[in-house]
Design an enzyme around this catalytic site. Structure first.
Site: not given
Ligand code: F6P
Length: 328
Positions: A135, A108, A133, A177, A77, A131, A16
């Site tokens: 985390d 991560d 997050d 997340r 990803r 990120t 992300g």
């Molecule tokens: O890890 C960053 C994040 O924005 C999280 O907060 C969220 O759950 C996830 O990515 C969403 O991923 P995507 O953009 O692939 O839907």
């Protein structure tokens, strides 16, 4: 470890995206040029490494990117990079360009990729925590977290205006997340009535009691912040449950979603990304491999990637205590 003679560094962003990634890329590339290295952009993360979407960067590529959200290297990803065959293709492509080290900016999953790659092929890699997050252990804050919190707070302030006009109860879902850091910061920063996070289970009865108390205290609006991925359910699910207990409330739900991932990075994120970008290149030159560069108490710290991703970053109980005092 005895430093290898690194001449060409590949930079990629993966997973992300987060505001400040561009600033981190720019800092790493500028630092590379400063030390006389060749710098390569690997586009679309590990996916681009597998598909050989790799280009040599010059200073024009990094002009006017510091202040922009997103990542000009793009992100993805990659499922294929999880397979040994995918990583072999990626390795062959890196070798075809003579790239002998990597700076990987991401969360991560992205850092796990860098670790695996180092284990299998010995490609020196340094991770940067990119990120929203927050985390990851090994850094007080991750690149993009501060911007995401500011974006969430700005949006919640606007929701507050309309919530107050209509005496409404809002449930606002924020990202993270399975981490509650954005929820806690945005919640305290926007005077939330309650904050629900994945790390702590809040029984619906407790939330209902709190809202009843606030009604008695004649609060004209109530905003409950819900972190996505929480054990108590999504914002909509919690709103539906609360409605059964408090049918007289006019309830609305807003999901902030990807709004939180975009936008120009704050000064904090620009500074953090810039310092860490330089630290990544200097760390590689000093032989610090398979580590993540982070900032702890305003000092650069290199933490083994495995530790940064495996050690869960704990939410601070003191923050939760403060949030509770301020919402009663
Ligand atoms: O890890 C960053 C994040 O924005 C999280 O907060 C969220 O759950 C996830 O990515 C969403 O991923 P995507 O953009 O692939 O839907």
């Amino acid at each position: 470890m005895e430093p290898k003679n690194i001449k060409k560094i590949g930079v990629l962003t993966s997973g992300g995206d987060s505001p400040g990634m561009n600033a981190a890329i720019r800092a790493a590339v500028r630092a590379g040029f400063y030390y006389g290295l060749e710098m390569y952009g690997i586009y679309r993360g590990y996916e681009g490494m597998i598909q050989n979407d790799i280009k040599k960067l010059d200073s024009k590529n990094i002009t006017h990117v510091l202040e922009r959200g997103g990542t000009f290297l793009k992100s993805a990803r990659s499922e294929e990079f999880r397979t040994p065959e995918g990583r072999k293709k990626a390795y062959d492509n890196l070798m075809s360009h003579g790239i002998d080290a990597l700076v990987v900016i991401g969360g991560d999953g992205s850092l796990t990729g860098a670790h695996l790659f180092y284990q299998e092929y010995g490609i020196p890699a340094i991770g940067l925590p990119g990120t929203i997050d927050n985390d990851l252990s090994g850094t007080d804050l991750t690149i993009g977290f501060d911007t995401a919190c500011n974006t969430a707070i700005e949006a919640i302030d606007k929701i507050r205006d309309t919530a107050t006009s209509h005496d409404r109860l809002f449930f606002v879902e924020v990202m993270g997340r399975d981490a509650g850091f954005i929820a806690i910061n945005a919640g305290i920063g926007s005077a939330a009535a309650a904050i629900l996070i994945p790390e702590r289970k809040t029984p619906i009865e407790t939330l209902v009691e709190k809202l009843k108390t606030r009604t008695k205290a004649k609060k004209s609006s109530n905003i409950v912040i819900v972190a996505e991925g929480g054990k108590s359910g999504s914002a909509q699910e919690i709103a539906d449950k609360v409605k059964k207990h408090l049918p007289y409330y006019d309830i609305k739900v807003t999901i902030l979603g990807h709004l939180q991932r975009g936008g120009a990075p704050t000064s904090f994120d620009r500074l953090l990304a810039s310092k860490l970008g330089v630290a990544a290149v200097e760390g590689l030159m000093q032989g610090k491999y398979d580590v993540m560069a982070g900032m702890i108490n305003n000092k650069i710290v290199y933490t083994p990637i495995v530790k940064a991703i495996v050690d869960d970053k704990e939410v601070d109980d003191e923050d939760l205590r403060v949030a509770n005092i301020l919402s009663t």
